[in-house]
Design an enzyme around this catalytic site. Sequence first.
Site, PDB file in Angstrom:
ATOM      1  N   LYS A 131     103.600  99.232  29.479  1.00  0.00           N
ATOM      2  CA  LYS A 131     102.935  99.930  28.370  1.00  0.00           C
ATOM      3  C   LYS A 131     101.727  99.103  27.930  1.00  0.00           C
ATOM      4  CE  LYS A 131     104.207 102.004  23.872  1.00  0.00           C
ATOM      5  NZ  LYS A 131     105.336 102.232  22.937  1.00  0.00           N
ATOM      6  N   SER A 181     110.370 105.528  20.356  1.00  0.00           N
ATOM      7  CA  SER A 181     109.290 105.508  21.343  1.00  0.00           C
ATOM      8  C   SER A 181     109.717 105.242  22.784  1.00  0.00           C
ATOM      9  CB  SER A 181     108.216 104.497  20.935  1.00  0.00           C
ATOM     10  OG  SER A 181     107.407 105.042  19.924  1.00  0.00           O
ATOM     11  N   SER A 220     106.120 106.914  21.765  1.00  0.00           N
ATOM     12  CA  SER A 220     104.797 106.481  22.130  1.00  0.00           C
ATOM     13  C   SER A 220     104.736 105.866  23.531  1.00  0.00           C
ATOM     14  CB  SER A 220     104.268 105.464  21.106  1.00  0.00           C
ATOM     15  OG  SER A 220     105.024 104.273  21.151  1.00  0.00           O
TER      16      SER A 220
END
Length: 515
Positions: free
Chosen positions: A110, A215, A191
Amino acid sequence: MQMGVMPPLSFSICRFTALLLLLLSTFPCRGFEFQEATIDGIQLAFREGSLTSRRLVEFYLTQIRALNPLLHAVIEVNPDALRQADLADRERRSGRRPCGGLHGIPVLLKDNIATRDRLNTTAGSFALLGSKVPRDAGVVRRLRRAGAVILGKANMAEWANFRSLDAPSSWSARGGQGRNPYVLSADPCGSSTGSAIAAAANMATVTLGTETDGSIICPSDFNSVAGIKPTVGLTSRAGVVPISPRQDTVGPIGRTVSDAVQVLEAIVGFDQRDAVATKAASKYIPRGGYKQFLQVDGLRGKRIGILRAFFTFPNGSVQQKVFEEHFNTMRQKGAILIDNLEISNLSIILDAAQSGEEVALLAEFKMALNSYLSELSSSPVRSLADVIAFNDKHRIEERVEEFGQLVFLAAQNTTGIGPAEKSAIARMTQLSIQGLERLMMENRLDAVVTGNIGVTSVLAIGGYPGISVPAGYGTAGDPFGICFGGVKGSEPKLIEIAYAFEQATMVRKPPSFRK
Ligand SMILES: *[C@@H]1O[C@H](CO)[C@@H](O)[C@H](O)[C@H]1NC(C)=O
Ligand SMILES: *[C@@H]1O[C@H](CO)[C@@H](O)[C@H](O)[C@H]1NC(C)=O
Ligand SMILES: *[C@@H]1O[C@H](CO)[C@@H](O)[C@H](O)[C@H]1NC(C)=O
Ligand SMILES: *[C@@H]1O[C@H](CO)[C@@H](O)[C@H](O)[C@H]1NC(C)=O
C-alpha cells in the site's frame, strides 16, 4: 479509514476487457500456472526449477501493464523488482541462504508504507511526491530480510480516506479511481483498495494493506480475497503514514488464507521504532509462528458467536441463503455456533460521534501525521497545515472543489490529547470491555462471525484482530466475504477457523471483469 457506506458510483467502462483477457490467457506459462498461484505452489516450482523469481515478476509486470489502465490498482512499479528477483534466483541456485517462505515472492505495498528505494511513498497524494523517507518501514525491513521482492506501491484511498467525507473510499489523486475487478461498476471499497484489487486480479502474489477502521476488512470482502487485520501492535507501524497509533495496524491480503498467514508470520514482531505497541503485542506471537494453525480441521470444537446484527440481508437474498449454508458447513466441520448474540451498546460503538472514535482520531491524526512528516529526510510538506495549504494550491489535481478536505480541517483544529480526547479514549476502552470482550467471555467464545463489514468499528476501537474470507457472489457477480473476529492476540484461533472455513467452502473465483 473506511468511513461508512459510500454512495453507489457509476463510471464509464473500459471496452478492452475482452482483449485483455485474451492477452492474459495466452501469456506463455511454460507449465507453471501463474493465475491463482500460491506461495506454496511457487516455492515448489522454484525448488523443481520450473519457475524463477524473474519469470514470476515478469508475469506480474505484464498483468499490471495490461490491467492497471482498467483497475487503477497500482501507483508505481518498482524499477528494481527484476534486479531483486535475479538476486533471489542467484541466492537459490547458490544455496547460500535458506529459501523458504517469502524468498523470491513479489509483494505489493500500500502506498502509505515507506520504502527507502526509488519508489515514492505518498498515501496517494501529490503532496508527498518527491519526499524522501529516512528508512524502510519496519514491516518492509522484515519483508526484505525474508527475501521478498518489492513489486511496487498499490493505490489506496488518499490519506487512507481521512481527508474528506466526500471522496470515494477507493480514489486517490495519484492513483485514480480503483475498480472492482469482478463488477467494474461496483465499489472496490478502501482504503487498502489497490492492495485488494491487485491480489484479486493476480497482479501480485500477495500485498500489504493497513487498517484504522475497516481498511483491510472491507476491500478484502468486496474483492473476494483473504485479508488479515492483526491485533494492533502485532505488526510495526513505524514508517507507515499514520492516522492513529491507537488503531492503525498493517496486515496482509492474499488470494488464500495460507498466503496471507505466511506474510503475517514474516512481518510480526518487536520494532524499536514502534516500541511500546510492538513490545506489548509480542506476547501474542506463538512459538513456532502462525503456519502451524493452517489446519483443515480447525473448526472442530470452536465456539463461534453469530452476531445477527451484521447479517441483516433481505429474506430470499443470495447472501441470506449462502450464509445459512456456511453456518451448516461450519457445524458439520465441528464448530459450535451460538446464535443471536448481541454486543452491548452496539449502536454507540457503530456511531463514531458517540463512541469517541471521531474525537480521538482527529487529534491523534494531527499529532501522528506531523510527527511522521517531520521525520522525513526531505519533503515538500512538513505538517498537516502544509498539506492543507498544498491542497488549496493544487485544487484541480487534488479535486478539492468536489471532495474538499473537511476532515483535515477538523483535525487541524485539534490541540492534542486534552480532556475530551481522554474521555473519548476511555469510553472506547469501556465499550470494548463491556462489549466484545464481555460477550466472548460470558459465552466462552473463540471467535465471532459477521457477514457484512459493519463489525469493523467493534474491532477498530478495541485494537482487535479480524480475518475476512471470500464467502460468495451476489446476483450481479459482486463478491462478499465473511469476517471472523476475536479478542487481542486471538490470531491463532482466527487462522484455524478462517483456514478451515476456506478449505471447506473454496468460494473464491478469479475476477470476471463484468461491467
Ligand atoms: C517517484 O516520483 C518521481 C517524481 O517526483 C518520479 O520521477 C519517479 O519516477 C517516481 N518513482 C517511481 C518508481 O515511479
Ligand atoms: C424474514 O422472514 C422471517 C421469518 O421467516 C421473519 O420473521 C422476518 O421478519 C422476515 N424479515 C424481513 C426483513 O422480511
Ligand atoms: C475550526 O475551528 C473554528 C473555530 O472554533 C470553527 O469556526 C471551524 O468551524 C472549525 N472547523 C472545522 C472544520 O471543524
Ligand atoms: C454498556 O452497556 C452496559 C450494559 O449492558 C452498561 O453497564 C455500560 O455502562 C455501557 N457502557 C458504556 C460505555 O456505555
